[in-house]
Design an enzyme around this catalytic site. Structure first.
Site, PDB file in Angstrom:
ATOM      1  N   GLY A 122       0.839  -1.186   0.000  1.00 50.55           N
ATOM      2  CA  GLY A 122       0.000   0.000   0.000  1.00 50.55           C
ATOM      3  C   GLY A 122       0.870   1.230   0.000  1.00 50.55           C
ATOM      4  O   GLY A 122       2.076   1.155   0.150  1.00 50.55           O
ATOM      5  N   GLN A 123       0.228   2.342  -0.190  1.00 51.43           N
ATOM      6  CA  GLN A 123       0.986   3.576  -0.170  1.00 51.43           C
ATOM      7  C   GLN A 123       0.174   4.723   0.367  1.00 51.43           C
ATOM      8  O   GLN A 123      -1.028   4.742   0.305  1.00 51.43           O
ATOM      9  CB  GLN A 123       1.485   3.903  -1.567  1.00 51.43           C
ATOM     10  CG  GLN A 123       0.418   3.838  -2.604  1.00 51.43           C
ATOM     11  CD  GLN A 123       1.027   3.564  -3.960  1.00 51.43           C
ATOM     12  OE1 GLN A 123       2.241   3.569  -4.098  1.00 51.43           O
ATOM     13  NE2 GLN A 123       0.198   3.318  -4.929  1.00 51.43           N
ATOM     14  N   GLY A 124       0.908   5.651   0.876  1.00 49.80           N
ATOM     15  CA  GLY A 124       0.251   6.819   1.435  1.00 49.80           C
ATOM     16  C   GLY A 124       0.826   8.058   0.822  1.00 49.80           C
ATOM     17  O   GLY A 124       1.277   8.049  -0.305  1.00 49.80           O
ATOM     18  N   GLY A 125       0.852   9.103   1.585  1.00 50.26           N
ATOM     19  CA  GLY A 125       1.298  10.372   1.045  1.00 50.26           C
ATOM     20  C   GLY A 125       2.722  10.332   0.556  1.00 50.26           C
ATOM     21  O   GLY A 125       3.018  10.731  -0.564  1.00 50.26           O
ATOM     22  N   TYR A 126       3.555   9.854   1.381  1.00 54.24           N
ATOM     23  CA  TYR A 126       4.945   9.873   0.956  1.00 54.24           C
ATOM     24  C   TYR A 126       5.645   8.606   1.374  1.00 54.24           C
ATOM     25  O   TYR A 126       6.836   8.574   1.545  1.00 54.24           O
ATOM     26  CB  TYR A 126       5.661  11.084   1.539  1.00 54.24           C
ATOM     27  CG  TYR A 126       5.066  11.512   2.838  1.00 54.24           C
ATOM     28  CD1 TYR A 126       3.987  12.391   2.851  1.00 54.24           C
ATOM     29  CD2 TYR A 126       5.531  11.023   4.040  1.00 54.24           C
ATOM     30  CE1 TYR A 126       3.408  12.771   4.041  1.00 54.24           C
ATOM     31  CE2 TYR A 126       4.952  11.410   5.233  1.00 54.24           C
ATOM     32  CZ  TYR A 126       3.896  12.285   5.231  1.00 54.24           C
ATOM     33  OH  TYR A 126       3.308  12.659   6.391  1.00 54.24           O
ATOM     34  N   ALA A 127       4.882   7.591   1.555  1.00 56.99           N
ATOM     35  CA  ALA A 127       5.495   6.332   1.958  1.00 56.99           C
ATOM     36  C   ALA A 127       4.840   5.200   1.211  1.00 56.99           C
ATOM     37  O   ALA A 127       3.664   5.250   0.851  1.00 56.99           O
ATOM     38  CB  ALA A 127       5.324   6.111   3.458  1.00 56.99           C
ATOM     39  N   LYS A 128       5.636   4.207   0.995  1.00 59.94           N
ATOM     40  CA  LYS A 128       5.093   3.002   0.398  1.00 59.94           C
ATOM     41  C   LYS A 128       5.447   1.850   1.307  1.00 59.94           C
ATOM     42  O   LYS A 128       6.529   1.824   1.882  1.00 59.94           O
ATOM     43  CB  LYS A 128       5.723   2.774  -0.973  1.00 59.94           C
ATOM     44  CG  LYS A 128       5.260   3.797  -1.975  1.00 59.94           C
ATOM     45  CD  LYS A 128       5.519   3.314  -3.364  1.00 59.94           C
ATOM     46  CE  LYS A 128       6.935   3.592  -3.757  1.00 59.94           C
ATOM     47  NZ  LYS A 128       7.094   3.385  -5.206  1.00 59.94           N
ATOM     48  N   VAL A 129       4.549   0.947   1.398  1.00 53.76           N
ATOM     49  CA  VAL A 129       4.821  -0.207   2.240  1.00 53.76           C
ATOM     50  C   VAL A 129       4.909  -1.444   1.357  1.00 53.76           C
ATOM     51  O   VAL A 129       4.024  -1.716   0.559  1.00 53.76           O
ATOM     52  CB  VAL A 129       3.711  -0.400   3.288  1.00 53.76           C
ATOM     53  CG1 VAL A 129       4.045  -1.586   4.167  1.00 53.76           C
ATOM     54  CG2 VAL A 129       3.563   0.850   4.128  1.00 53.76           C
ATOM     55  N   ASP A 181      -2.891  10.584  14.108  1.00 56.02           N
ATOM     56  CA  ASP A 181      -3.486  10.162  12.837  1.00 56.02           C
ATOM     57  C   ASP A 181      -4.314   8.923  13.062  1.00 56.02           C
ATOM     58  O   ASP A 181      -4.110   7.892  12.420  1.00 56.02           O
ATOM     59  CB  ASP A 181      -2.353   9.899  11.835  1.00 56.02           C
ATOM     60  CG  ASP A 181      -2.839   9.964  10.396  1.00 56.02           C
ATOM     61  OD1 ASP A 181      -2.084   9.546   9.509  1.00 56.02           O
ATOM     62  OD2 ASP A 181      -3.987  10.416  10.177  1.00 56.02           O
TER      63      ASP A 181
END
Lengths: 969, 341
Positions: A678-685, A798
């Site tokens: 998955g990914q978010g604003g500035y991170a990817k997992v 958050d």
């Protein structure tokens, strides 16, 4: 299957010569990438097949196999390289192979065993004397002898060798390689360039290139492909063969057959004859021959243009060396090899004698540094010089015009734009750092009623802009509760703050909690017009949908890390995907240099931010003149107070690229990156596998976020310090733990436990209409965890369903009491990137927004100060999602009135307690009047006790577990 | 910690081709037939692979041909054939369906470049033997249909309609008409002062681009008349500014033109792919940095995909340790990313 296995399998299925040659090359290429014991076992596998399997009978005796033997020799420990060759000798396949003897002898050379070396030399001489001239046999041995044996070994050889002078070292500082190696042959043809000088291309320049590619006074550089080819030849052992002479060639050209690119046969021993190629005058003959051999001399009919520029002669001859390895020969039968050789020798003698006459007049001019007496050298050189002479009259467009005009230089200002760093910052719109690195834009339609309330962005409500009185300087490190076990060093009274930090930041500087402070962002989806995503209908989604105003469908994967706050400035969307307005603003600036552009951006920043964006910039991260709890400086200072956690490794360098299906190595550990989770604003997992074959989750974040490591570590420490059973459990099971962190200059990689059952959000999405039992069960846990988090003085910042991971399925054996007990937890709180360490920021309040869209607490919306409130709000919001399955909006316009517009059915047992909590947690009077988590805990626990129904529970639990299965990745 | 502009990119627009990462790629080329989805890749282990590239990332290997010795070049030759050549001096024509290769001829030294002219069904090859040879794909077995020699080893080549463009080791640029190789149409000095790495025609054939090892690209016009000559220019690219003010210069190995827009992409040793607008003399977009040297680029027939071969060429004085992985990536290119402004 490993690369090797794949290649080998193919070979087994297709045991042809071509495949084997390719396979040998592949193995050579792999050799540098895999450890030698693995290579050894691989090679042994190969040999078991090749030596025994009938289908390899041809290959087995072919010299190409020697390449593999060579590799084996390299990694054989017990037998040793010499032993390997002795074994091969016993097999007797290669008695007639010069290459074999040379390779074998080399091993003795490396072992400094002159005795055996001589033995092999003698063997070779005996065995091969019928097939080739002695000096040819010896040439290779000579070379080896020179390389490995210091003493004078002339006596070993039958043919005198007085061409030592041939081997001048034309290269400075290069490692002494075997002179006859392809690389060295190649190098001798290149102009001499001092390789230690790095500014080949002029002052103030640097290059990583090999100097062989540069042109010089006396010739032109060679190409990377030729160099690479020479490298491969050396590895393959082809340099051993004499056949690997440089080639010269002429294509007879009716009109101007006057040039020939010539090789200088430097390593020719006195009488050795080069394998010159056959005259291609009989071109009509099989192409086969002409492809290998073409004459060093032009055909007899060729017209030779007289030398024009005699000065050439005094210089070192430019020779271009191209290599013909013996590969051509291997395409031939071994038998014909000798035959062709002989013919050539004769031809050459003819040519030589003819040539000598011609050049007698020029002989004194044609002294070379190499004192080679071989006439062919002179011949070759001459031809080359003539060629140059002929070409010196080539038409060219006119020097002044062919050279680059400075004024026409494209983007000349960008000459300073070299660093890709610059580009990234200045041409942010046009750069594409990582393809799957998506930042989800939460473009909100301007038509939307602004959420929540009055304040859309700070600028518009001046009444809320009063600056906080600068608080007295807080001593970082002074913590009330000594039981937090902070190391003694932190108990300093050093002041960490300076005024600017407290008071705020210089106006005009946009402070954002996430990167790209003053660069207007573009919604790239609009910009690049990826409309295909937008098209998908909303109806598809089940009701558990995150309201996504862009309508861009995000799949579950993406939602695991839900959309980060988009610090973007909205660009007006126009019909065309290509965003003209931005282009106007920035595009024109493309013609400016990067510095100019950067300057422009900076000066324009405040204006840019307001004008190119929309008026209702609900994403304003503009926290001007207020305290920004996420400020990097602040964080850095806090982090400095405690020693670095041991699992954190910091590097000055840039992070290696993380891509799916790739391995990543850092700090001595290798992680096999698999899929993007998955990914978010500035991170990817990513999902990854460690060396120990353990599954982990790797969070790849740009820019690097060491803060998260710090916070997780602190959480754990503080919890464990409390010595309470519950806190122990929570510390171990319910808080994200970073097992390893790799902090690079531009990115960070956090390794943590992999949870296959996904997040709470996934779970909700996968279970339709959850029963109150489950919601209650979970909500109590969430509250307990948050209670402890706050006890430790930390605000998570958050809280939302995406940030809770399901750690395990429900155990059907748990009973009602246990389920509500102190030690049953199935969730874990992750994503601490926005956490705030209140313990070091006593009596501070923050202002302004910073959360995820739709998750801003009332304080953020109406401008009051806040500390722990975001977590309460987050909990309440999460609660509504859990119970009703949809997100809700904040309604109400002032303190006391706030609520969430969730719709919970009356018959839902949780309705009343939930609404109570919503009321409580959304209407917090002040930072000193925070509600209690026990409210929620007790409230829900009561409902549980009063209404628990075992069968309903069983069903619900089963559904929950099923949802876990469905969420599995 | 520096704040970076975390720039935004749309959903996955890049896919990797399943290619062994330890193999060095010499050339990739999309088949230019209308509607074709095939991509060829020639490699230093002597293999020629053809992949079927789907629109949404499904990529399958369709053909694998083993030549034995390293292949330096390949080019599609019609809808069902592909030509390849390499260090064994041979030019082979391989049938795409059957994977069978036929030797159609050879050079005296390694075959370095190959291109195809569909109008005349000719494969043109250039080698380190300084020869340029033309082969007929419909009737072969008798050697080259015609051939000529140029000043020195052929380092770069492109074919457009009936024109052949050759860049040689001695930094000469030759322009031939395919129908008459004996007489070059033009011979000129390269506009660049350093070794030529690549030459490519514009889609309209009126101009061409030359790139060198010195991080520079030049645009020149075929027509040598005065007013055209004035229009030519060159620019620096694929360079990095170092902290001490010096410029780190990388060779530009490959150029590929967008078939429709006339814009072109360049790839260099810095691992970067840039797309340029030659009409406005600007850069349109820069892609993210790839793992290592970009050795070859190719646009597909409608310009929506760009194949990017990232493969270390051993061009550096000090090879990186460990050796970088090689890869072929298919990047979907949208209109705004490739259109002149």
């Amino acid at each position: 299957m490993s690369d090797f296995d794949v290649a080998f399998k193919f070979l087994l299925e297709n045991p042809t010569m071509e495949v084997f040659i390719g396979f040998a090359t592949q193995v050579e290429m792999m050799a540098s990438r895999i450890p030698s014991d693995e290579m050894k076992s691989n090679i042994l596998k190969v040999f078991t097949s090749i030596l025994s399997d009938r289908k390899f009978h041809e290959i087995r005796v072919n010299e190409e196999v020697l390449r593999i033997y060579n590799l084996l020799a390299g990694c054989s420990q017990r037998l040793g390289a010499t032993g390997v060759y002795e074994q091969i000798e016993k097999k007797g396949y290669f008695e007639k192979s010069l290459k074999f003897h040379l390779q074998w002898a080399e091993q003795y050379g490396k072992a400094n065993n002159l005795e055996k070396f001589k033995h092999v030399l003698d063997l070779a001489r005996d065995r091969l004397k019928s097939t080739m001239a002695n000096n040819k046999i010896e040439a290779g041995f000579r070379d080896l002898a020179d390389s490995y044996f210091k003493d004078d070994v002339d006596y070993l050889f039958l043919d005198p060798d007085n061409t030592m002078a041939i081997f001048d070292s034309r290269y400075i500082g290069k490692p002494k390689n075997r002179r006859r190696s392809s690389i060295n042959m190649l190098r001798r043809g290149c102009p001499v360039v001092d390789p230690t000088k790095k500014n080949f291309f002029g002052p103030k320049t640097k290059s990583l290139l090999r100097s062989e590619f540069l042109d010089g006074e006396n010739g032109f550089g060679t190409s990377p492909e030729e160099f690479r080819f020479a490298l491969l030849n050396d590895v393959a052992g082809d340099e051993m063969d004499i056949e690997m002479d440089e080639e010269t060639h002429i294509v007879p050209n009716n009109k101007t057959a006057d040039f020939s690119i010539v090789k200088n046969e430097n390593r020719r021993r006195q009488l050795s004859i080069v394998d010159e190629e056959r005259n291609t005058s009989d071109e009509a003959d099989s192409e086969k021959k002409s492809r290998i051999y073409s004459p060093i001399v032009a055909t007899k009919d060729a017209i030779r243009v007289p030398l024009r520029n005699a000065s050439f002669l005094n210089e070192k001859p430019p020779t271009t060396i191209t290599l013909s390895s013996d590969t051509k020969l291997s395409a031939f039968d071994n038998e014909s090899f000798g035959e062709i050789e002989k013919d050539n020798n004769e031809k050459l003698r003819e040519m030589e004698s003819g040539r000598k006459e011609r050049t007698s007049s020029e002989s004194e001019k044609s002294t070379r540094s190499q004192k080679s007496n071989v006439g062919l050298d002179i011949l070759a050189e001459n031809n080359c010089l003539e060629a140059h002479a002929a070409f010196s009259d080539t038409v060219h467009i006119g020097k002044e015009r062919t050279m680059m005009h400075e004024e026409h230089t494209m983007m000349e200002d960008l000459k300073s734009l070299a660093s890709t760093q610059n580009v990234t910052t200045d041409f942010s719109v046009y750069c594409d750092p990582d393809p799957t690195f998506v930042v989800h834009s939460n473009a909100v339609n301007s038509e939307d009623v602004p959420r929540g309330l009055n304040m859309r962005y700070d600028e518009q409500s001046p009444e809320h802009q009063e600056v906080l009185k600068p608080k007295p300087v807080v001593e970082v490190g002074a913590m009330d509760d000594a039981s937090y076990n902070t190391p003694p060093s932190t108990k300093t009274t050093e002041k960490y703050w300076d005024d600017s930090l407290i008071v705020g930041f210089t106006p005009g500087n946009v402070i954002t909690s996430t990167p790209a402070a003053h660069i207007p962002f573009v919604n790239v989806e609009d910009y690049f017009g990826n409309t295909q995503n937008i098209e998908k209908p909303q109806e598809e989604r089940p009701q558990f949908v995150i309201p996504d105003a862009t309508g861009i469908l995000q799949n579950r994967l993406n939602r695991r890390k839900s959309t980060a706050p988009a610090k973007q400035v909205e660009v007006e969307t126009k019909p065309t995907p290509f965003d003209e307005s931005l282009s106007e603003q920035l595009g024109r600036r493309l013609s400016l240099g990067p510095e100019e552009m950067a300057n422009k951006l900076v000066e324009a920043a405040p204006v840019e931010v307001e004008e190119t964006g929309r008026k209702d910039r609900r994403r304003s991260e503009v926290i001007r003149q207020e305290n920004n709890p996420w400020d990097e400086n602040l964080r850095a200072r806090i982090m400095r107070v405690v020693p670095t956690p041991t699992n954190m490794h910091e590097f000055e360098t840039i992070s290696p690229k993380i891509l799916a299906m790739k391995s990543f190595e850092a700090g001595g550990e290798t992680y096999d990156i698999r899929t993007l989770l998955g990914q978010g604003g500035y991170a990817k997992v990513y999902k990854a596998i460690t060396e120990e074959k353990k599954m982990v989750a790797v969070k790849y974040e740009i820019p690097s976020c060491a803060w998260e490591v710090y916070i997780c570590d602190q959480m754990r420490t503080r919890l464990l310090a409390r010595n309470d059973l519950t806190t122990q459990i929570i510390a171990n099971q319910c808080i994200m733990q970073v097992t390893d962190a790799y902090i690079f200059s531009n990115a960070s990689l956090l390794v943590n436990e992999y949870h296959e059952f996904g997040s709470l959000l996934d779970n909700i999405n996968n279970s339709k209409d959850p029963n109150w039992h489950i919601s209650c069960f979970l909500l109590v846990q969430l509250a307990k965890i948050l209670e402890q988090v706050h006890e430790c003085g930390i605000v998570h910042g958050d809280i939302k369903p995406d940030n809770f991971m399901i750690t395990r399925k429900i155990d059907m054996g748990w009973e009602a009491d246990k389920l509500m007990g102190t030690d049953v937890f199935v969730v874990k709180l992750i994503d601490w990137g926005r956490a705030i360490d209140m313990s070091r920021l006593k009596e501070r309040e923050f202002k302004g927004r910073a959360g995820t869209e739709g998750f801003d607490c009332p304080e953020m919306i109406d401008g009051r100060g806040w500390t722990y409130q975001p977590d309460f709000f987050g909990y309440a919001a999460t609660m509504t999602v859990l119970i009703s399955g949809t997100y809700s909006k904040v309604v109400g316009s002032e303190l006391g009135d706030y609520s969430l517009d969730v719709d919970i059915k009356r018959r839902n047992k949780l309705r009343d307690p939930a609404m109570e909590i919503v009321k409580d947690y959304l209407n917090i009077p002040s930072c000193s009047q925070l509600p209690k988590w026990s409210t929620a805990i007790d409230s829900f626990t009561n409902v549980w006790r009063e209404n628990f129904d075992i069968s309903a529970w069983r069903q619900a639990a089963a559904k929950f577990n099923e949802a876990c299965e469905k969420s599995k990745k | 910690m520096a704040f970076q502009g975390a720039t935004i990119v749309a959903a996955p627009n890049e896919f990797k081709v399943p290619f062994p990462s330890y193999l060095q790629i010499s050339k990739v080329q999309f088949q230019k037939e209308f509607g074709s989805r095939l991509l060829a890749a020639s490699s230093w282990d002597g293999t020629l692979r053809i992949f079927d590239i789907g629109k949404v990332g499904e990529i399958t290997e369709k053909m694998l041909f083993h030549n034995g010795k390293s292949l330096l070049t390949c080019t599609f030759a019609g809808y069902n054939k592909i030509a390849c050549g390499g260090v064994d001096h041979n030019v082979k024509l391989v049938d795409i369906e059957t994977g069978m290769g036929t030797l159609i001829g050879s050079h005296a030294l390694a075959v370095r470049c190959s291109e195809y002219n569909p109008q005349t069904n000719n494969v043109v090859t250039g080698g380190w033997d300084s020869a340029v040879k033309i082969w007929d794909t419909r009737s072969y077995g008798n050697g080259a249909a015609s051939q000529t020699s140029v000043s020195s080893s052929v380092y770069a080549m492109d074919v457009h309609n009936n024109q052949i463009l050759v860049g040689t080791k001695q930094r000469k640029i030759y322009l031939f008409d395919i129908r008459n190789l004996q007489e070059p149409l033009q011979v000129r000095e390269s506009p660049l002062k350093y070794q030529t790495r690549c030459v490519q025609f514009f889609p309209n054939g009126e101009a061409f681009v030359v790139s060198s090892i010195e991080g520079r690209v030049a645009v020149e016009y075929v027509d040598q008349s005065n007013d055209q000559v004035k229009r030519k220019y060159a620019f620096k690219c694929h360079r990095e500014k170092e902290a001490d003010g010096t410029e780190l210069i990388y060779p530009v190995h490959t150029i590929a033109f967008h078939p429709k827009h006339g814009t072109f992409a360049t790839g260099g040793s810095d691992g970067i792919v840039n797309i340029w607008d030659p009409f406005n003399r600007k850069r349109i977009i820069q892609l993210h940095k790839f793992e290592t040297t970009i050795s070859s680029l190719s646009f597909n027939e409608d310009g929506t995909q760009l194949a990017i071969a990232s493969s270390y060429q051993f061009e550096h004085e000090n090879d990186p340790k460990p050796l970088p992985s090689n890869s072929i990536t298919i990047r979907h290119i949208t209109d705004p990313e490739s259109r002149p402004k």
